[in-house]
Design an enzyme around this catalytic site. Structure first.
Site, mmCIF file in Angstrom:
data_model
loop_
_atom_site.group_PDB
_atom_site.id
_atom_site.type_symbol
_atom_site.label_atom_id
_atom_site.label_comp_id
_atom_site.label_asym_id
_atom_site.label_seq_id
_atom_site.Cartn_x
_atom_site.Cartn_y
_atom_site.Cartn_z
ATOM 1 C CE LYS A 11 -4.458 1.023 0.220
ATOM 2 N NZ LYS A 11 -5.435 0.438 -0.723
ATOM 3 C CB THR A 56 -2.897 -3.138 -0.505
ATOM 4 O OG1 THR A 56 -4.127 -2.846 -1.175
ATOM 5 C CG2 THR A 56 -2.035 -4.018 -1.399
ATOM 6 C CG ASP A 57 -8.637 -1.688 2.953
ATOM 7 O OD1 ASP A 57 -8.597 -0.469 2.667
ATOM 8 O OD2 ASP A 57 -9.384 -2.154 3.836
ATOM 9 C CG PHE A 153 33.707 24.185 -12.215
ATOM 10 C CD1 PHE A 153 34.108 22.976 -11.675
ATOM 11 C CD2 PHE A 153 33.149 24.178 -13.491
ATOM 12 C CE1 PHE A 153 33.960 21.788 -12.369
ATOM 13 C CE2 PHE A 153 32.999 22.998 -14.196
ATOM 14 C CZ PHE A 153 33.405 21.796 -13.632
ATOM 15 N NE ARG A 170 31.212 26.698 -8.676
ATOM 16 C CZ ARG A 170 30.909 25.518 -9.203
ATOM 17 N NH1 ARG A 170 30.293 25.453 -10.373
ATOM 18 N NH2 ARG A 170 31.221 24.396 -8.571
ATOM 19 C CD GLN A 214 31.944 16.676 -9.699
ATOM 20 O OE1 GLN A 214 32.032 17.860 -9.367
ATOM 21 N NE2 GLN A 214 31.759 16.297 -10.955
ATOM 22 C CG ASN A 240 26.010 23.168 -9.804
ATOM 23 O OD1 ASN A 240 25.609 24.208 -9.273
ATOM 24 N ND2 ASN A 240 27.265 22.985 -10.161
ATOM 25 C CG HIS A 242 23.938 25.668 -13.194
ATOM 26 N ND1 HIS A 242 25.227 25.310 -12.901
ATOM 27 C CD2 HIS A 242 23.379 24.573 -13.771
ATOM 28 C CE1 HIS A 242 25.437 24.067 -13.288
ATOM 29 N NE2 HIS A 242 24.325 23.593 -13.813
#
Length: 287
Positions: A11, A56-57, A153, A170, A214, A240, A242
């Site tokens: 469920k 499932t109930d 970077f 940045r 990373q 990322n 940006h």
């Protein structure tokens, strides 16, 4: 020849809001529970024989009943409680997987009964139990963080399709999805462990001078393992987010790292795992 492969059923997304009342001070646990069972289930697929199936109930009703009978504390404890119940109470069920998301609420002013939905991340967990062994993965999703400096970077591969300029400063922003595996889940104090792991992620993100996302991922995972000895593996997914400096020169304006355009897509997606070299086998923990 055709055979039946691995299978499970359950469920999905049973929503539960559990209110605990201590006089005028009320407390809320708001969770989304998904249960999944497997075991001696071949005949329901092959011949339609439902005699091995826990409906499932019924699984949904069990979640609600356990919220009343046992309360909802740390979501990992509630997930393990349900998983053990399904396996230990039904001979045809050999494995249970219970996944829970928790949504946080904060008090609205000084009232003991008024709440406002928190802007925090969503807490998560997945618990497995097979009748003898348990595995627990805790985590969070949507933890949005941003550094306005101390990120570079450069030095990456350049080919005929490269247009991205190198940068020595940045904005670095991401929405952290993190999951961590407990080495011995039966002995953990899950609420404390969660707060410690969350704080470790934030401290590493804010305190790392980043030359790449990373590198930041590895620093975040390592900080969790250093600060939380009960955790043996961390997996991180870091999109990322940006932020591009806007060219305001057509308007006669300088823009020295002040006005940015936040692009939501496409985005870089950095993913990885950091683990102890003596981490126990994962079993089905990450499934």
């Amino acid at each position: 020849m055709i055979i039946l492969g691995p299978n499970r059923y359950g469920k999905a997304e049973t929503r539960v809001v559990r209110v605990t009342r201590h006089g005028d001070a009320h407390h809320i646990k708001d969770v989304n529970v998904s249960t999944s069972l497997s075991g001696d289930m071949a005949e329901v697929h092959l011949s339609g024989d439902n005699s091995a199936v826990l409906a499932t109930d019924t699984q949904k009703n069990t979640v609600h009943a356990f919220a009343k009978k046992h309360g909802v504390g740390a979501i990992e404890d509630f997930a393990l409680l349900l998983a053990r119940h399904f396996v230990d109470s039904q001979p045809t069920v050999h494995h249970a997987r219970v996944a829970i998301e928790e949504y946080s609420w904060e008090r609205n002013g000084d009232s003991g009964h008024s709440f406002v939905r928190s802007g925090r991340e969503t807490r998560t967990c997945v618990a497995h139990y097979d009748g003898s062994q348990a595995w627990v993965v805790s985590g969070l999703t949507g933890l949005v963080v941003l550094n306005t400096t101390n990120s570079e970077f450069w030095g990456y591969i350049k080919d005929e399709y490269t247009t991205l300029p190198e940068t020595r400063d940045r904005i670095l922003a991401t929405a952290v999805d993190a999951a961590w595996r407990h080495a011995a889940p039966d002995g953990d104090a899950f609420d404390k462990s969660y707060e410690n792991a969350r704080q470790a992620l934030l401290a590493a993100f804010g305190g790392t001078y980043s030359l790449s996302l990373q590198q930041t991922l590895y620093a975040m995972g390592s900080r969790v393992l250093n600060d939380c000895p009960e955790i043996c593996e961390v997996r991180l997914s870091l999109p990322n987010r940006h932020h591009f400096l806007v060219d305001l020169s057509p308007f006669g304006l300088d823009n020295e790292d002040e006005v940015y355009f936040a692009a939501d897509r496409p985005y870089g997606l950095i993913e990885g795992a950091v683990l102890r070299d003596d981490a126990p086998a994962a079993g089905p923990a990450w499934e």
